[in-house]
Scaffold this motif. Structure first.
Motif, short mmCIF file in Angstrom:
data_model
loop_
_atom_site.label_atom_id
_atom_site.label_comp_id
_atom_site.label_asym_id
_atom_site.label_seq_id
_atom_site.Cartn_x
_atom_site.Cartn_y
_atom_site.Cartn_z
N ASP A 35 0.82 -1.22 0.00
CA ASP A 35 0.00 0.00 0.00
C ASP A 35 0.85 1.27 0.00
O ASP A 35 0.34 2.35 -0.23
N TYR A 36 2.13 1.13 0.26
CA TYR A 36 3.01 2.28 0.35
C TYR A 36 3.94 2.33 -0.85
O TYR A 36 4.40 1.32 -1.34
N SER A 37 4.22 3.55 -1.27
CA SER A 37 5.15 3.72 -2.38
C SER A 37 6.56 3.42 -1.89
O SER A 37 6.85 3.50 -0.69
N PRO A 38 7.45 3.09 -2.80
CA PRO A 38 8.84 2.85 -2.40
C PRO A 38 9.47 4.06 -1.71
O PRO A 38 10.29 3.91 -0.80
N MET A 39 9.06 5.27 -2.09
CA MET A 39 9.59 6.47 -1.47
C MET A 39 9.19 6.55 0.00
O MET A 39 10.02 6.88 0.87
N VAL A 40 7.93 6.25 0.32
CA VAL A 40 7.47 6.28 1.71
C VAL A 40 8.23 5.26 2.54
O VAL A 40 8.68 5.55 3.65
N MET A 41 8.38 4.06 2.02
CA MET A 41 9.08 3.02 2.76
C MET A 41 10.57 3.36 2.92
O MET A 41 11.17 3.08 3.95
N THR A 42 11.15 3.98 1.90
CA THR A 42 12.54 4.40 1.99
C THR A 42 12.70 5.46 3.08
O THR A 42 13.61 5.39 3.90
#
Length: 134
Positions: A35-42
Motif C-alpha cells: 500500500d506504500y510507495s517505495p519512497m514512503v518506505m525508503t
C-alpha cells in the motif's frame, strides 16, 4: 548517580540492537507493504536508521551539557516508543497480513526499553541537577 550512568548507556545500547533487529526483521519474516510507495518506505527506513545512529552518537559522545543530554535522551525514548507503538497497533506501517510473533515480541521489548529509557533519562536529569558531594 553511578547506577544511572550505567543504566542509561545499557538501555540505549539494547534499544539500538533491538531496532537493528526490527529494521532487518524482513530476514525473519516478510510483511507485504504494497500500500506504500517505495519512497514512503525508503523514508521510513531512513528515519529508523537515523534514530539508531542518533542513539549510537548519544551513547558514545552525547551533547555538551548534562541538561541537554537528558533532554535528548527523553526525546529518543519518546521516538522509540512511538515507532514501536505504531507498529504494534498496526497504524504504520499498516499491513494486510498479521504481524509475525517474532516482530511482535521485538516491538513489545522495544516499547518496554523505551519506557525504561524515559524513566532512566528522568533519573539522569534529576541526578545531574543536584551536585554530587565530594
Amino acid at each position: 548517580m553511578n547506577k544511572v550512568r550505567i543504566a542509561v548507556p545499557a538501555i540505549l545500547t539494547l534499544s539500538v540492537i533491538n531496532l537493528c533487529f526490527v529494521i532487518f526483521s524482513n530476514l525473519v519474516e516478510m510483511r507485504a507493504l504494497t500500500d506504500y510507495s517505495p519512497m514512503v518506505m525508503t523514508l521510513f527506513n531512513v528515519s529508523l536508521i537515523t534514530l539508531g545512529l542518533l542513539s549510537v552518537w548519544q551513547r558514545f559522545t552525547g551533547i555538551g551539557g548534562h541538561a541537554m543530554r537528558g533532554k535528548m535522551l527523553l526525546l529518543l525514548a519518546v521516538e522509540y516508543f512511538v515507532v514501536y507503538a505504531a507498529d504494534i497497533t498496526n497504524i504504520f506501517p499498516h499491513s494486510a497480513e498479521p504481524m509475525g510473533q517474532t516482530l511482535f515480541m521485538l516491538d513489545v521489548f522495544g516499547a518496554a526499553l523505551a519506557v525504561l529509557l524515559f524513566v532512566s533519562a528522568g533519573w539522569y536529569m534529576k541526578a545531574v541537577s543536584v551536585p554530587e558531594s565530594v
